[in-house]
Design a protein around this motif. Structure first.
Motif, PDB file in Angstrom:
ATOM      1  N   ASP A  84     -12.392  -1.293  30.427  1.00  8.50           N
ATOM      2  CA  ASP A  84     -13.447  -2.193  30.113  1.00  8.50           C
ATOM      3  C   ASP A  84     -13.045  -3.540  29.862  1.00  8.50           C
ATOM      4  O   ASP A  84     -12.900  -4.303  29.232  1.00  8.50           O
ATOM      5  CB  ASP A  84     -14.089  -1.875  28.867  1.00  8.50           C
ATOM      6  CG  ASP A  84     -15.375  -2.557  28.687  1.00  8.50           C
ATOM      7  OD1 ASP A  84     -15.947  -2.983  29.461  1.00  8.50           O
ATOM      8  OD2 ASP A  84     -15.702  -2.671  27.385  1.00  8.50           O
ATOM      9  N   GLY A  85     -12.023  -3.951  30.976  1.00 12.28           N
ATOM     10  CA  GLY A  85     -11.501  -5.256  30.934  1.00 12.28           C
ATOM     11  C   GLY A  85     -10.309  -5.646  30.226  1.00 12.28           C
ATOM     12  O   GLY A  85      -9.619  -6.582  30.229  1.00 12.28           O
ATOM     13  N   ALA A 113     -13.853  -2.352  35.381  1.00 11.39           N
ATOM     14  CA  ALA A 113     -14.351  -1.378  34.316  1.00 11.39           C
ATOM     15  C   ALA A 113     -13.102  -0.398  33.980  1.00 11.39           C
ATOM     16  O   ALA A 113     -12.748   0.021  32.770  1.00 11.39           O
ATOM     17  CB  ALA A 113     -15.483  -0.290  34.804  1.00 11.39           C
ATOM     18  N   PHE A 114     -12.745   0.272  35.010  1.00 12.93           N
ATOM     19  CA  PHE A 114     -11.243   1.013  34.972  1.00 12.93           C
ATOM     20  C   PHE A 114     -10.486   0.674  35.847  1.00 12.93           C
ATOM     21  O   PHE A 114     -10.838   0.934  36.941  1.00 12.93           O
ATOM     22  CB  PHE A 114     -11.703   2.656  34.844  1.00 12.93           C
ATOM     23  CG  PHE A 114     -12.591   3.048  33.650  1.00 12.93           C
ATOM     24  CD1 PHE A 114     -12.069   3.301  32.516  1.00 12.93           C
ATOM     25  CD2 PHE A 114     -13.983   3.217  34.038  1.00 12.93           C
ATOM     26  CE1 PHE A 114     -12.670   3.740  31.430  1.00 12.93           C
ATOM     27  CE2 PHE A 114     -14.551   3.738  32.748  1.00 12.93           C
ATOM     28  CZ  PHE A 114     -14.226   3.893  31.645  1.00 12.93           C
ATOM     29  N   VAL A 131      -9.327   1.252  41.397  1.00 12.70           N
ATOM     30  CA  VAL A 131     -10.079   0.211  40.620  1.00 12.70           C
ATOM     31  C   VAL A 131     -11.426   0.199  40.824  1.00 12.70           C
ATOM     32  O   VAL A 131     -12.044   0.471  41.861  1.00 12.70           O
ATOM     33  CB  VAL A 131      -9.586  -1.366  41.157  1.00 12.70           C
ATOM     34  CG1 VAL A 131     -10.214  -2.448  40.583  1.00 12.70           C
ATOM     35  CG2 VAL A 131      -8.267  -1.475  41.168  1.00 12.70           C
ATOM     36  N   LEU A 132     -12.136   0.519  39.582  1.00 12.33           N
ATOM     37  CA  LEU A 132     -13.552   0.470  39.405  1.00 12.33           C
ATOM     38  C   LEU A 132     -14.279  -0.466  39.062  1.00 12.33           C
ATOM     39  O   LEU A 132     -13.919  -0.828  37.940  1.00 12.33           O
ATOM     40  CB  LEU A 132     -13.908   1.892  38.632  1.00 12.33           C
ATOM     41  CG  LEU A 132     -13.018   3.087  38.993  1.00 12.33           C
ATOM     42  CD1 LEU A 132     -13.589   4.535  38.217  1.00 12.33           C
ATOM     43  CD2 LEU A 132     -13.548   3.671  40.449  1.00 12.33           C
ATOM     44  N   THR A 186     -20.209  -1.820  39.822  1.00 11.44           N
ATOM     45  CA  THR A 186     -20.741  -0.694  40.344  1.00 11.44           C
ATOM     46  C   THR A 186     -20.209   0.576  39.450  1.00 11.44           C
ATOM     47  O   THR A 186     -20.616   1.794  40.058  1.00 11.44           O
ATOM     48  CB  THR A 186     -20.035  -0.682  41.759  1.00 11.44           C
ATOM     49  OG1 THR A 186     -18.742  -0.885  41.510  1.00 11.44           O
ATOM     50  CG2 THR A 186     -20.609  -1.761  42.693  1.00 11.44           C
ATOM     51  N   CYS A 187     -19.444   0.714  38.586  1.00 14.55           N
ATOM     52  CA  CYS A 187     -18.780   1.780  38.069  1.00 14.55           C
ATOM     53  C   CYS A 187     -20.110   2.594  37.152  1.00 14.55           C
ATOM     54  O   CYS A 187     -20.983   1.672  36.304  1.00 14.55           O
ATOM     55  CB  CYS A 187     -17.945   1.498  36.801  1.00 14.55           C
ATOM     56  SG  CYS A 187     -16.982   2.881  36.142  1.00 14.55           S
ATOM     57  N   LYS A 188     -20.384   3.766  37.353  1.00 14.20           N
ATOM     58  CA  LYS A 188     -21.419   4.543  36.689  1.00 14.20           C
ATOM     59  C   LYS A 188     -20.973   5.472  35.530  1.00 14.20           C
ATOM     60  O   LYS A 188     -21.866   5.863  34.878  1.00 14.20           O
ATOM     61  CB  LYS A 188     -22.126   5.515  37.821  1.00 14.20           C
ATOM     62  CG  LYS A 188     -23.089   4.852  38.910  1.00 14.20           C
ATOM     63  CD  LYS A 188     -23.418   5.611  39.990  1.00 14.20           C
ATOM     64  CE  LYS A 188     -24.353   4.830  40.860  1.00 14.20           C
ATOM     65  NZ  LYS A 188     -24.995   6.097  42.007  1.00 14.20           N
ATOM     66  N   VAL A 189     -19.630   5.603  35.296  1.00 11.06           N
ATOM     67  CA  VAL A 189     -19.121   6.564  34.521  1.00 11.06           C
ATOM     68  C   VAL A 189     -18.743   5.733  33.170  1.00 11.06           C
ATOM     69  O   VAL A 189     -18.238   4.539  33.141  1.00 11.06           O
ATOM     70  CB  VAL A 189     -18.081   7.267  34.857  1.00 11.06           C
ATOM     71  CG1 VAL A 189     -18.438   8.147  35.975  1.00 11.06           C
ATOM     72  CG2 VAL A 189     -16.826   6.582  35.338  1.00 11.06           C
ATOM     73  N   ARG A 190     -18.855   6.476  32.012  1.00 12.24           N
ATOM     74  CA  ARG A 190     -18.349   5.868  30.798  1.00 12.24           C
ATOM     75  C   ARG A 190     -16.736   6.165  30.663  1.00 12.24           C
ATOM     76  O   ARG A 190     -16.040   5.619  29.679  1.00 12.24           O
ATOM     77  CB  ARG A 190     -19.026   6.438  29.420  1.00 12.24           C
ATOM     78  CG  ARG A 190     -20.332   5.899  29.563  1.00 12.24           C
ATOM     79  CD  ARG A 190     -21.158   6.546  28.420  1.00 12.24           C
ATOM     80  NE  ARG A 190     -22.489   6.235  28.381  1.00 12.24           N
ATOM     81  CZ  ARG A 190     -23.160   5.220  27.875  1.00 12.24           C
ATOM     82  NH1 ARG A 190     -22.396   4.474  26.949  1.00 12.24           N
ATOM     83  NH2 ARG A 190     -24.456   5.183  27.571  1.00 12.24           N
TER      84      ARG A 190
END
Length: 218
Positions: free
Chosen positions: A100-101, A134-135, A146-147, A151-155
């Motif tokens: 998350d950054g 995001a990750f 790199v996500l 566009t990242c859909k997962v937590r």
């Protein structure tokens, strides 16, 4: 002249042997090779080099250890498929460098991954800064995935369940427990952990793929 013919024959034969051995061991791209795979291939190549460089060396003295190594690789691959702990020992573990950054500096130092490498990979994904990520996961093969946030859909990037087994480390990282996971699965119509082949925690809920039962009819 006979020595050259023997050399050509050995090169051709070992070329075919190594192709067959790799086919037996299974398809895998070079970038996905584990340390164990690389060791096997290096030993194979050394055995072939010794046999080719020595014209008097029997071909079978190289063929036997090569196919022994191929068989060993298959056996260990089957064992690793059933045990995540052993997979982590042989293949290593993927680690999250950005969440998350936020950059995990301790993990970067532990993995000896420089900020220059990190920024290069971020820019390669058409991103400007870690804040947009995001990750960022350093995979066990050394690649950085790199996500982007947009566009990242997962937590969480790792599965919460893999092939009927709970990923306890992932649950700790998202600050949840097994009871929470079971309740979330029940909402998806899943009654037991052993029923799940893959479970990802997405922003819109759980993504679940059930295991295929051996006795199920096709």
């Amino acid at each position: 002249m006979a020595a050259y013919i023997t050399l050509i024959f050995k090169c051709f034969l070992f070329y075919m042997v190594i192709i067959i051995a790799l086919r037996i061991m299974g398809k895998r791209e070079v970038g996905e090779l584990s340390v164990f795979d690389i060791v096997i291939y290096l030993v194979m190549s050394e055995l072939l080099a010794l046999s080719i460089s020595n014209p008097k060396e029997s071909v079978f003295k190289s063929l036997v250890p090569i196919f022994t190594l191929a068989f060993l690789q298959i056996i260990i691959s089957v064992i690793l498929l059933k045990s995540k702990k052993l997979r982590d020992i042989f293949d290593g573990k993927a680690v999250i460098i950005i969440h998350d950054g936020q950059i995990n500096q301790k993990t970067m130092k532990k993995e000896r991954y420089s900020i220059d490498d990190l920024m290069s990979q971020i820019r390669d994904k058409d991103l400007c800064s870690p804040e947009e990520v995001a990750f960022a996961i350093l995979e066990n093969n050394g690649n950085l995935s790199v996500l982007p946030k947009k566009t990242c859909k997962v937590r969480h990037p790792d599965p919460l369940i893999s092939d009927g087994k709970i990923n306890k480390e992932a649950l700790i990282e998202i600050e949840k427990d097994e009871e929470w996971l079971k309740k979330e699965l029940q909402k998806e119509g899943v009654n037991g952990i052993e029923e799940v082949f893959l479970c990802l925690w997405q922003k819109n809920g759980m993504y679940v793929i059930k295991r295929e039962l051996k006795n199920s009819s096709s």
